[in-house]
Motif scaffolding. Structure first.
Motif, PDB file in Angstrom:
ATOM      1  N   GLY A   1      49.146  77.946 123.022  1.00  0.00           N
ATOM      2  CA  GLY A   1      48.387  76.754 122.651  1.00  0.00           C
ATOM      3  C   GLY A   1      47.717  76.829 121.297  1.00  0.00           C
ATOM      4  O   GLY A   1      47.133  75.841 120.833  1.00  0.00           O
ATOM      5  N   SER A   2      47.788  77.972 120.631  1.00  0.00           N
ATOM      6  CA  SER A   2      47.152  78.124 119.320  1.00  0.00           C
ATOM      7  C   SER A   2      47.863  77.293 118.263  1.00  0.00           C
ATOM      8  O   SER A   2      49.088  77.105 118.305  1.00  0.00           O
ATOM      9  CB  SER A   2      47.175  79.595 118.883  1.00  0.00           C
ATOM     10  OG  SER A   2      46.447  80.398 119.772  1.00  0.00           O
ATOM     11  N   VAL A   3      47.094  76.815 117.290  1.00  0.00           N
ATOM     12  CA  VAL A   3      47.654  76.148 116.115  1.00  0.00           C
ATOM     13  C   VAL A   3      47.861  77.209 115.044  1.00  0.00           C
ATOM     14  O   VAL A   3      46.932  77.948 114.706  1.00  0.00           O
ATOM     15  CB  VAL A   3      46.710  75.042 115.609  1.00  0.00           C
ATOM     16  CG1 VAL A   3      47.268  74.400 114.342  1.00  0.00           C
ATOM     17  CG2 VAL A   3      46.502  73.986 116.689  1.00  0.00           C
ATOM     18  N   VAL A   4      49.079  77.321 114.538  1.00  0.00           N
ATOM     19  CA  VAL A   4      49.412  78.378 113.590  1.00  0.00           C
ATOM     20  C   VAL A   4      50.031  77.790 112.330  1.00  0.00           C
ATOM     21  O   VAL A   4      50.509  76.652 112.319  1.00  0.00           O
ATOM     22  CB  VAL A   4      50.374  79.410 114.216  1.00  0.00           C
ATOM     23  CG1 VAL A   4      49.750  80.043 115.454  1.00  0.00           C
ATOM     24  CG2 VAL A   4      51.719  78.772 114.562  1.00  0.00           C
TER      25      VAL A   4
ATOM     26  N   ASP B   1      51.733  83.192 109.493  1.00  0.00           N
ATOM     27  CA  ASP B   1      50.688  83.855 110.282  1.00  0.00           C
ATOM     28  C   ASP B   1      51.311  84.943 111.151  1.00  0.00           C
ATOM     29  O   ASP B   1      52.450  84.817 111.627  1.00  0.00           O
ATOM     30  CB  ASP B   1      49.983  82.854 111.203  1.00  0.00           C
ATOM     31  CG  ASP B   1      49.023  81.939 110.464  1.00  0.00           C
ATOM     32  OD1 ASP B   1      48.780  82.165 109.264  1.00  0.00           O
ATOM     33  OD2 ASP B   1      48.516  80.984 111.103  1.00  0.00           O
ATOM     34  N   VAL B   2      50.541  86.011 111.373  1.00  0.00           N
ATOM     35  CA  VAL B   2      51.020  87.092 112.232  1.00  0.00           C
ATOM     36  C   VAL B   2      51.106  86.590 113.670  1.00  0.00           C
ATOM     37  O   VAL B   2      50.138  86.069 114.228  1.00  0.00           O
ATOM     38  CB  VAL B   2      50.093  88.318 112.152  1.00  0.00           C
ATOM     39  CG1 VAL B   2      50.517  89.374 113.167  1.00  0.00           C
ATOM     40  CG2 VAL B   2      50.114  88.904 110.740  1.00  0.00           C
ATOM     41  N   ALA B   3      52.300  86.723 114.269  1.00  0.00           N
ATOM     42  CA  ALA B   3      52.537  86.285 115.642  1.00  0.00           C
ATOM     43  C   ALA B   3      52.405  87.441 116.624  1.00  0.00           C
ATOM     44  O   ALA B   3      51.886  87.280 117.729  1.00  0.00           O
ATOM     45  CB  ALA B   3      53.930  85.676 115.758  1.00  0.00           C
TER      46      ALA B   3
ATOM     47  N   ASP C   1      54.822  75.931 110.642  1.00  0.00           N
ATOM     48  CA  ASP C   1      53.539  75.458 111.159  1.00  0.00           C
ATOM     49  C   ASP C   1      53.777  74.850 112.546  1.00  0.00           C
ATOM     50  O   ASP C   1      54.831  74.270 112.809  1.00  0.00           O
ATOM     51  CB  ASP C   1      52.956  74.358 110.271  1.00  0.00           C
ATOM     52  CG  ASP C   1      52.660  74.823 108.857  1.00  0.00           C
ATOM     53  OD1 ASP C   1      52.686  76.048 108.612  1.00  0.00           O
ATOM     54  OD2 ASP C   1      52.400  73.952 108.003  1.00  0.00           O
ATOM     55  N   GLY C   2      52.778  74.959 113.421  1.00  0.00           N
ATOM     56  CA  GLY C   2      52.931  74.311 114.715  1.00  0.00           C
ATOM     57  C   GLY C   2      51.955  74.798 115.759  1.00  0.00           C
ATOM     58  O   GLY C   2      50.981  75.494 115.459  1.00  0.00           O
ATOM     59  N   VAL C   3      52.222  74.413 116.995  1.00  0.00           N
ATOM     60  CA  VAL C   3      51.451  74.814 118.171  1.00  0.00           C
ATOM     61  C   VAL C   3      52.320  75.755 118.991  1.00  0.00           C
ATOM     62  O   VAL C   3      53.524  75.523 119.156  1.00  0.00           O
ATOM     63  CB  VAL C   3      51.072  73.575 119.018  1.00  0.00           C
ATOM     64  CG1 VAL C   3      50.373  73.994 120.304  1.00  0.00           C
ATOM     65  CG2 VAL C   3      50.188  72.636 118.211  1.00  0.00           C
ATOM     66  N   VAL C   4      51.721  76.833 119.508  1.00  0.00           N
ATOM     67  CA  VAL C   4      52.475  77.782 120.322  1.00  0.00           C
ATOM     68  C   VAL C   4      52.718  77.159 121.695  1.00  0.00           C
ATOM     69  O   VAL C   4      51.808  77.048 122.520  1.00  0.00           O
ATOM     70  CB  VAL C   4      51.737  79.122 120.446  1.00  0.00           C
ATOM     71  CG1 VAL C   4      52.521  80.073 121.351  1.00  0.00           C
ATOM     72  CG2 VAL C   4      51.542  79.752 119.073  1.00  0.00           C
ATOM     73  N   PHE C   5      53.952  76.740 121.924  1.00  0.00           N
ATOM     74  CA  PHE C   5      54.357  76.088 123.166  1.00  0.00           C
ATOM     75  C   PHE C   5      54.756  77.110 124.230  1.00  0.00           C
ATOM     76  O   PHE C   5      54.482  76.922 125.419  1.00  0.00           O
ATOM     77  CB  PHE C   5      55.514  75.138 122.856  1.00  0.00           C
ATOM     78  CG  PHE C   5      56.217  74.564 124.042  1.00  0.00           C
ATOM     79  CD1 PHE C   5      55.524  73.894 125.044  1.00  0.00           C
ATOM     80  CD2 PHE C   5      57.602  74.660 124.165  1.00  0.00           C
ATOM     81  CE1 PHE C   5      56.183  73.349 126.134  1.00  0.00           C
ATOM     82  CE2 PHE C   5      58.264  74.113 125.240  1.00  0.00           C
ATOM     83  CZ  PHE C   5      57.552  73.465 126.237  1.00  0.00           C
TER      84      PHE C   5
ATOM     85  N   LEU D   1      57.574  77.299 118.953  1.00  0.00           N
ATOM     86  CA  LEU D   1      56.549  76.443 118.355  1.00  0.00           C
ATOM     87  C   LEU D   1      56.953  74.978 118.464  1.00  0.00           C
ATOM     88  O   LEU D   1      58.137  74.653 118.575  1.00  0.00           O
ATOM     89  CB  LEU D   1      56.343  76.816 116.884  1.00  0.00           C
ATOM     90  CG  LEU D   1      55.940  78.266 116.600  1.00  0.00           C
ATOM     91  CD1 LEU D   1      55.742  78.468 115.101  1.00  0.00           C
ATOM     92  CD2 LEU D   1      54.682  78.647 117.362  1.00  0.00           C
ATOM     93  N   ALA D   2      55.952  74.110 118.432  1.00  0.00           N
ATOM     94  CA  ALA D   2      56.196  72.665 118.475  1.00  0.00           C
ATOM     95  C   ALA D   2      55.278  71.978 117.485  1.00  0.00           C
ATOM     96  O   ALA D   2      54.185  72.476 117.184  1.00  0.00           O
ATOM     97  CB  ALA D   2      55.969  72.130 119.882  1.00  0.00           C
ATOM     98  N   ASN D   3      55.734  70.831 116.977  1.00  0.00           N
ATOM     99  CA  ASN D   3      54.954  70.008 116.047  1.00  0.00           C
ATOM    100  C   ASN D   3      54.542  68.709 116.716  1.00  0.00           C
ATOM    101  O   ASN D   3      55.076  68.334 117.755  1.00  0.00           O
ATOM    102  CB  ASN D   3      55.790  69.669 114.797  1.00  0.00           C
ATOM    103  CG  ASN D   3      56.344  70.883 114.100  1.00  0.00           C
ATOM    104  OD1 ASN D   3      57.508  70.893 113.734  1.00  0.00           O
ATOM    105  ND2 ASN D   3      55.533  71.901 113.916  1.00  0.00           N
TER     106      ASN D   3
END
Length: 363
Positions: A295-298, A302-304, A325-329, A346-348
């Motif tokens: 659910g994080s915005v990245v 960024d380090v995953a 860029d996106g949200v961790v789905f 990830l999702a946008n």
């Protein structure tokens, strides 16, 4: 037992398919009013049962006139919220509540459900990569063919209940399956928003056509998916969302009375998995340390997470970085990874789903 023939759909624009010859039979009558819980039986001849059959649980609840909603759970055998919630519905529902018909298959990949595995232990196949199926193929291919040729043509709506299974943790979400037609896509979005999950995500599985939802889409059904947590566990939060979502879809279709119960915070985040760049795959064999939370915005770069090499303590871990860029789905659950394993998805934002006036009108 009744040998089954395809029943044509009355939905405008639906094209009939010619059913392939098969030997599958069922213990239920799809046209009989009331509640029936039985099986469809797939003849098999393994070493220990020369003239046996695999019994796939099947339920039909019919009353009066109205559309048919087909609900599938247990597509993968290690995804539990859907089968639990669907089983509860089948036990609790009174046929007098129904206007139309519910066809439910709560453990469709039955041997995988019994084993608690994603793929079938009988033939090693992933049911959700086996469509349109083959009545002359393996058990998994025969079950897929039955869904494709027999059950889909009976239905107007298809609800496919998933979770992340043993290998992924996923944000509890309703899933938009993109339709090949504009009108179909609009209907899918409306029905998916009616499910009432906190997050909605459009996922096309990189254009994959061998899934149950893709197969249903191409037959003109209104299609709704879900992803309810995962990790090989049962989430109380996801189970509550799933219970409510099933009834919401039935209300949206008009099979149950009343308006969908859309709680505060439902559909708060509408996202889209944009393509292959959204998948962060491992290139190494080691132990995965996730650093980013679900659910994080990245941001891109960024380090995953990191991959560690436990047998080579002098070797520095490999750093994984988010590709867009996106949200961790979705996030990988097991620590052990090898090249090609999916570590993050990830999702946008996908505002088109909420901006569509026709969707808003239907809700």
């Amino acid at each position: 037992m009744t040998n089954l023939q395809v029943v044509g759909s009355e939905v405008l624009g639906r094209s009939a398919i010619t059913p392939r010859r098969n030997s599958i039979f069922t213990s239920v009558d799809f046209d009989r009013p009331g509640k029936q819980i039985g099986y469809f039986c797939v003849p098999q001849s393994p070493h220990d049962d020369a003239w046996g059959a695999v019994q796939v649980p099947l339920a039909v609840i019919k009353n009066g006139s109205g559309p048919t909603v087909l609900i599938e759970a247990g597509n993968h055998g290690d995804e539990y919220e859907g089968p639990i919630a669907l089983g509860e519905l089948l036990r609790d529902i009174d046929p007098q509540e129904v206007s139309g018909r519910i066809i439910a298959v709560p453990a469709i990949n039955v041997r995988a459900v019994e084993a608690g595995t994603r793929t079938s232990p009988v033939d090693g196949l992933n049911f959700n990569r086996s469509f349109p199926g083959d009545f002359n193929g393996t058990l998994t291919e025969q079950i897929a063919a039955y869904l494709h040729d027999v059950l889909f043509p009976m239905a107007d709506y298809f609800l496919d209940l998933h979770s992340g299974g043993s290998s992924l943790m996923i944000l509890p979400s309703a899933i938009i399956e993109p339709s090949p037609t504009t009108d179909g896509h609009r209907r899918n979005i409306a029905a998916t928003l009616a499910f009432g999950a906190p997050t909605v995500v459009m996922v096309d599985n990189l254009g994959e056509t061998r899934t149950s939802t893709s197969s249903a889409n191409h037959q003109g059904l209104v299609v709704i998916g879900s992803e309810m947590a995962g990790g090989g566990l049962v989430s109380q939060e996801a189970l509550a969302i799933c219970r409510r979502g099933i009834r919401n879809v039935l209300k949206h279709a008009g099979v149950l009375a009343g308006d969908p119960d859309i709680p505060a915070g439902a559909n708060a985040r509408v996202l889209k998995v944009p393509g292959s760049d959204a998948y962060l795959l491992a290139d190494d064999d080691g132990v995965f340390e996730p650093i980013t939370e679900l659910g994080s915005v990245v941001r891109k770069g960024d380090v995953a997470g990191r991959i560690h090499f436990l047998r080579s303590p002098a070797r520095e871990p490999v750093v994984l970085r988010h590709p867009i860029d996106g949200v961790v789905f979705a996030k990988r659950q097991p620590g052990r990874v090898r090249p090609g394993n999916c570590c993050f998805v990830l999702a946008n934002e996908y505002p088109e789903a909420l901006a569509h006036e026709a969707v808003a009108d239907e809700l």
